[in-house]
Design an enzyme around this catalytic site. Structure first.
Site, PDB file in Angstrom:
ATOM      1  N   PRO A 154      13.464  22.940 -32.462  1.00  0.00           N
ATOM      2  CA  PRO A 154      13.108  24.248 -33.029  1.00  0.00           C
ATOM      3  C   PRO A 154      12.427  24.115 -34.390  1.00  0.00           C
ATOM      4  O   PRO A 154      12.869  23.352 -35.252  1.00  0.00           O
ATOM      5  CB  PRO A 154      14.460  24.954 -33.154  1.00  0.00           C
ATOM      6  N   GLY A 155      11.314  24.828 -34.553  1.00  0.00           N
ATOM      7  CA  GLY A 155      10.585  24.832 -35.818  1.00  0.00           C
ATOM      8  C   GLY A 155       9.640  23.668 -36.009  1.00  0.00           C
ATOM      9  O   GLY A 155       8.846  23.667 -36.963  1.00  0.00           O
ATOM     10  N   LEU A 159       3.992   2.063  26.095  1.00  0.00           N
ATOM     11  CA  LEU A 159       3.846   1.288  24.863  1.00  0.00           C
ATOM     12  C   LEU A 159       4.577  -0.042  24.934  1.00  0.00           C
ATOM     13  O   LEU A 159       4.389  -0.891  24.051  1.00  0.00           O
ATOM     14  CB  LEU A 159       4.389   2.091  23.663  1.00  0.00           C
ATOM     15  N   TYR A 166      -1.932 -14.131  26.163  1.00  0.00           N
ATOM     16  CA  TYR A 166      -1.700 -12.737  25.771  1.00  0.00           C
ATOM     17  C   TYR A 166      -2.828 -11.838  26.270  1.00  0.00           C
ATOM     18  O   TYR A 166      -2.588 -10.803  26.906  1.00  0.00           O
ATOM     19  CB  TYR A 166      -1.561 -12.646  24.256  1.00  0.00           C
ATOM     20  N   ASN A 213      -5.542  -4.168  14.729  1.00  0.00           N
ATOM     21  CA  ASN A 213      -4.292  -4.288  13.987  1.00  0.00           C
ATOM     22  C   ASN A 213      -3.802  -2.903  13.561  1.00  0.00           C
ATOM     23  O   ASN A 213      -4.446  -2.229  12.767  1.00  0.00           O
ATOM     24  CB  ASN A 213      -4.528  -5.173  12.758  1.00  0.00           C
TER      25      ASN A 213
END
Length: 376
Positions: free
Chosen positions: A284-285, A55, A105, A134
């Site tokens: 609650p309730g 690589l 390159y 890419n």
């Protein structure tokens, strides 16, 4: 017996990802070669290796002569080491789509390919050549490896990005797909190609403008709470890549919360086509709800406390109620045409998760107040 695998360029973008994947296996021992190592060390490394991922390379040098040194000459040195070892070691090589071009390159990459093809002809080592487009994914260097990396870096840091031509198309392959294909070749799961050239699938095409728009959509989702369709394909890969550029202080974000005498309510996540997720509490309730929908549907899950759900058919008056709690996890669905409410029947606040099949639209809420009564 473990497979000894040599990775040249193990500190690069693709190398780092490959090393992590190979390190997750119990049947592989890794050998490393980086730009800090002497080329002379290749002889010893190759003599120990059973497989090589080549690589290492140069793609953005300060001096164009470094293309020859870092690509063609390094590959020649690797091949010489293989021949000297007497071992027919398989080699995967990352070339480039630029290898078909007559620039410094491309010429250096093509020369490296030819050296490897000559190796297989005279020595018998199997070579696998990849002219990759890419490659994008986590750990790619901005302003070096890919435009995706550059855009992700800048957008997460609120820096501007430069687009010369929005309609320009780019070819992309995702790092995880690259690594998966490499490992499949190493494991003998891919049939050898007589040309020695291989490709990675899937390959994606996207315009520069659409790429930028998608990445900005990821950023903006923290404010809108609307997520993109990140479950598969290119969007999934771009989303994972984008998130990998967030710094730790950006790992969390706040969402709005709405409190009143009943408890609190907060939206967590919205989607373009699959509704939204939220949660609420009730003291609650306290009873919440008392409305019906014509088309909207919901799923409720009590994750703390005890609750009673009541339903009343808006046409026939049929009544139904059920009791649930966090002790027995149970999804309760609201049904179009039935009024519904939920009452906290315990002694502590309840916490209820809620999924609705559509994002709430205040202009068309499809929510109509209706008192629930048991007339049965």
């Amino acid at each position: 017996m473990k497979l000894k695998v040599l990775v040249t360029g193990s500190k690069g973008f693709i190398g780092r990802n490959l090393v992590v994947h190979l390190g997750e296996r119990n049947d592989v021992d890794l050998l490393h070669f980086t730009h800090d190592d002497s080329i002379s060390s290749l002889v010893q490394l190759v003599s120990e290796a059973d497989f090589v991922f080549h690589l290492a390379g140069i793609n953005r040098p300060d001096n164009t002569d470094d293309f020859q040194t870092g690509n063609a000459d390094l590959t020649s040195a690797l091949c010489d080491a293989v021949v000297s070892s007497g071992n027919k070691i398989p080699i995967i090589y990352i070339s480039s789509s630029h290898a078909g071009l007559d620039n410094p390159y491309g010429i250096s990459k093509r020369a490296a390919e030819e050296t490897l093809l000559n190796l297989t002809a005279i020595h018998g080592s199997e070579v696998y050549l990849f002219r990759l487009p890419n490659v994008f994914g986590k750990w790619a260097r901005p302003n070096y490896n890919s435009v995706v990396a550059t855009f992700c870096n800048n957008i997460t840091k609120d820096l501007p990005i430069t687009i010369d031509e929005k309609s320009a198309q780019i070819r992309l392959v995702y790092i995880d797909d690259v690594i998966s294909h490499f490992i499949a070749l190493m494991d003998g799961q891919v049939k050898n190609n007589e040309t020695h050239f291989y490709t990675v699938e899937p390959e994606y095409m996207i315009t520069i403008g659409n790429l930028a728009d998608q990445l900005y959509a990821f950023r903006n989702s923290r404010n809108s709470l609307i997520t993109e369709a990140v479950g598969n394909g290119l969007t999934r890969a771009l989303h994972s890549t984008y998130l990998s550029y967030l710094r730790p202080k950006m790992f969390s974000y706040k969402i709005p919360e709405y409190r009143d005498s009943r408890g609190m309510f907060a939206e967590i996540l919205k989607t373009h086509d699959s509704g939204q997720i939220s949660f609420f509490t009730a003291h609650p309730g306290i009873t919440r709800g008392g409305h019906y929908h014509h088309s909207k549907t919901e799923k409720f899950l009590v994750i703390k406390g005890m609750a009673c759900f009541r339903f009343s058919h808006i046409d026939t008056g049929e009544f139904y109620e059920l009791h649930t709690s966090c002790v027995k996890l149970e999804i309760v669905e609201t049904i179009p045409g039935w009024s519904h409410d939920i009452t906290n029947t315990g002694n502590e606040d309840i916490i209820v998760m809620l999924w609705a099949n559509e994002i709430f639209n205040c202009d068309q809420p499809d929510t109509f107040t209706s008192t629930i009564e048991n007339n049965n």
